[in-house]
Design a protein around this motif. Sequence first.
Motif, mmCIF file in Angstrom:
data_model
loop_
_atom_site.group_PDB
_atom_site.id
_atom_site.type_symbol
_atom_site.label_atom_id
_atom_site.label_comp_id
_atom_site.label_asym_id
_atom_site.label_seq_id
_atom_site.Cartn_x
_atom_site.Cartn_y
_atom_site.Cartn_z
ATOM 1 N N GLU A 142 0.835 -1.197 0.000
ATOM 2 C CA GLU A 142 0.000 0.000 0.000
ATOM 3 C C GLU A 142 0.873 1.252 0.000
ATOM 4 N N VAL A 143 0.490 2.217 -0.825
ATOM 5 C CA VAL A 143 1.211 3.484 -0.927
ATOM 6 C C VAL A 143 0.222 4.626 -0.749
ATOM 7 N N GLN A 144 0.601 5.612 0.037
ATOM 8 C CA GLN A 144 -0.176 6.844 0.160
ATOM 9 C C GLN A 144 0.756 7.994 -0.188
ATOM 10 N N GLY A 145 0.359 8.764 -1.188
ATOM 11 C CA GLY A 145 1.260 9.796 -1.676
ATOM 12 C C GLY A 145 2.450 9.124 -2.335
ATOM 13 N N TYR A 148 5.298 4.364 1.404
ATOM 14 C CA TYR A 148 4.669 3.098 1.757
ATOM 15 C C TYR A 148 4.098 3.196 3.164
ATOM 16 N N THR A 149 2.904 2.626 3.333
ATOM 17 C CA THR A 149 2.215 2.742 4.631
ATOM 18 C C THR A 149 2.668 1.689 5.635
#
Length: 228
Positions: A142-145, A148-149
């Motif tokens: 998962e990536v936000q912006g 990696y989260t």
Amino acid sequence: MIAALFDLDGTLYTGHIWKTLTRHHWIHRKKLPFLLYFLATNLGPWPLVKAGLLDKKGYFIRWGENMAGMVGGFSRQEAQRLFQWIWDHDVAHSLYPEAMSTLRWHQEQGHQVVLVSGTFQELLEVIAQGLGIPYAVGTSLEVQGERYTGRIVPPFCFGSYKVQRTKEFLERAGLEVDFASSFAYADTIFDVPFLESVGNPVAVCPDEELLLYARRRGWSVLGAPRGY
């Protein structure tokens, strides 16, 4: 099209990705509090798993999901450097000769080789590139912006989901595979759905459970069984 589907840990690669991640983080002093937490929470229950008091399959799924925390907070660029380090410093020098010879044979025959593993997708792509393999199917992070989260995008590429993710990937890539004529290579009992998805399953350096299963089914065995 005939495909040759290869697992990574224990099949092509003699080591374990989690150990190399641990070594990298220790050497480079990265995420040490999380590293200690990861080792304590994941290695701690192992005696109970071995004793049959905890479900082994669930244990390995949780382990694989928790590994995503090793890159939690990393930018894409930082993670890419980490993944290249893993290839350069470990995987490239820790390959099973027999399995690699078999992989090269498939390439010579014009078969479509695909690397399939629970390992992070981005890391698997670096390893596939190093091996000269065009396709890789792994666990999505998962990536936000641009960071990696520390979580995966479910499901973890393991067990029956390994088959599902492989078939979905091949369909998206426009590859029409004749599974009845294709080959799969893996090393643990949890890979049985993956191996049974093709007409030519091969147990590679199998654990005891997979060795017994493969013998009952008349499957080929490549390399010395684990622990022998």
